[in-house]
Design a protein around this motif. Structure first.
Motif, short mmCIF file in Angstrom:
data_model
loop_
_atom_site.label_atom_id
_atom_site.label_comp_id
_atom_site.label_asym_id
_atom_site.label_seq_id
_atom_site.Cartn_x
_atom_site.Cartn_y
_atom_site.Cartn_z
N ARG A 179 0.82 -1.23 0.00
CA ARG A 179 0.00 0.00 0.00
C ARG A 179 0.84 1.27 0.00
O ARG A 179 0.57 2.20 -0.78
CB ARG A 179 -0.97 -0.02 1.18
CG ARG A 179 -1.87 1.21 1.29
CD ARG A 179 -2.78 1.34 0.08
NE ARG A 179 -3.42 2.62 0.01
CZ ARG A 179 -4.73 2.79 0.03
NH1 ARG A 179 -5.53 1.75 0.13
NH2 ARG A 179 -5.24 3.98 -0.07
N PRO A 180 1.88 1.38 0.83
CA PRO A 180 2.69 2.62 0.79
C PRO A 180 3.33 2.87 -0.58
O PRO A 180 3.40 4.01 -1.04
CB PRO A 180 3.75 2.40 1.87
CG PRO A 180 3.14 1.41 2.81
CD PRO A 180 2.30 0.52 1.94
N ASP A 191 0.55 4.09 -2.88
CA ASP A 191 0.24 5.47 -2.51
C ASP A 191 1.27 6.44 -3.08
O ASP A 191 0.93 7.51 -3.57
CB ASP A 191 0.19 5.62 -0.98
CG ASP A 191 -1.05 5.02 -0.36
OD1 ASP A 191 -2.05 4.78 -1.09
OD2 ASP A 191 -1.03 4.77 0.86
N HIS A 192 2.52 6.07 -3.00
CA HIS A 192 3.61 6.94 -3.43
C HIS A 192 3.73 7.01 -4.95
O HIS A 192 3.79 8.09 -5.52
CB HIS A 192 4.93 6.47 -2.82
CG HIS A 192 6.10 7.30 -3.23
ND1 HIS A 192 6.33 8.56 -2.72
CD2 HIS A 192 7.09 7.05 -4.12
CE1 HIS A 192 7.43 9.05 -3.27
NE2 HIS A 192 7.91 8.15 -4.12
N GLU A 208 -7.80 7.06 -7.21
CA GLU A 208 -8.52 6.32 -6.17
C GLU A 208 -7.80 4.99 -5.98
O GLU A 208 -7.60 4.25 -6.94
CB GLU A 208 -9.96 6.08 -6.59
CG GLU A 208 -10.77 5.31 -5.58
CD GLU A 208 -12.19 5.04 -6.06
OE1 GLU A 208 -12.78 4.07 -5.55
OE2 GLU A 208 -12.70 5.77 -6.93
N ILE A 209 -7.41 4.70 -4.75
CA ILE A 209 -6.72 3.44 -4.43
C ILE A 209 -7.59 2.69 -3.43
O ILE A 209 -7.91 3.22 -2.37
CB ILE A 209 -5.33 3.69 -3.84
CG1 ILE A 209 -4.48 4.51 -4.81
CG2 ILE A 209 -4.64 2.37 -3.50
CD1 ILE A 209 -3.19 5.03 -4.22
N SER A 233 -7.87 -0.84 -1.22
CA SER A 233 -7.27 -2.08 -0.73
C SER A 233 -8.37 -3.10 -0.53
O SER A 233 -9.40 -2.81 0.09
CB SER A 233 -6.55 -1.84 0.61
OG SER A 233 -5.43 -1.03 0.41
#
Length: 158
Positions: A15-16, A19-20, A34-35, A37
């Motif tokens: 996830r990080p 996001d990055h 839009e992410i 999980s």
């Protein structure tokens, strides 16, 4: 344009990175990212059925990879509406270097665009992700393959 990432992983390792790096992969500054999980492969397929185009990052676990592989195959069979799919190897699923290429080739046959083994390696696929978003940016939301198919004389025979 709304750019959706579906992240199918059991933990929080990838996830990080998404996001990055996903922000850097947007084709235009005014695009919306839009992410989501999602914990299970089945739930990811359900979300994917409601959201195309999408980029999907599937975590391939060391044990019990069957449901993930089946979901990758099903998503890859969506034809012109298929997502851009990547496989992330979990820390436990270390693939011996002697067979890493063979594993990647098999995953590509299922419809995977790339394999990442470290979160930072996701950045290596930025150009491919940008092209995917640009190809799916048309107002009519038809992919290039679908658009060409519809121009063929026998397109009405489907």
């Amino acid at each position: 344009m709304r750019c959706v990432w579906l992240l199918c992983e059991s933990g929080n390792r990838w996830r990080p990175a998404v996001d990055h790096f996903a922000v850097q992969m947007l084709p235009a500054a005014d695009d919306v990212l839009e992410i989501r999980s999602i914990a299970s492969p089945e739930a990811c397929l359900t979300a994917l059925a409601q959201q195309v185009p999408a980029v999907v990052l599937w975590e391939l676990p060391a044990a019990g990879a069957g449901p993930v592989l089946e979901s990758i195959s099903r998503a890859g069979a969506l034809g012109a509406n298929r997502p851009l799919q990547f496989v992330a190897l979990s820390q436990e699923s270390i693939v011996p270097s002697g067979i890493a290429g063979e594993v990647e080739l098999n995953l590509r046959e299922l419809g995977v665009a790339g394999v990442v083994d470290r979160p930072v390696s996701l950045a290596n696929h930025a150009a491919m992700v940008r092209r995917y978003w640009q190809q799916n940016q048309r107002d009519d939301n038809l992919s290039a393959v679908r658009e060409i198919w519809d121009r063929l004389p026998w397109a009405g025979d489907r």
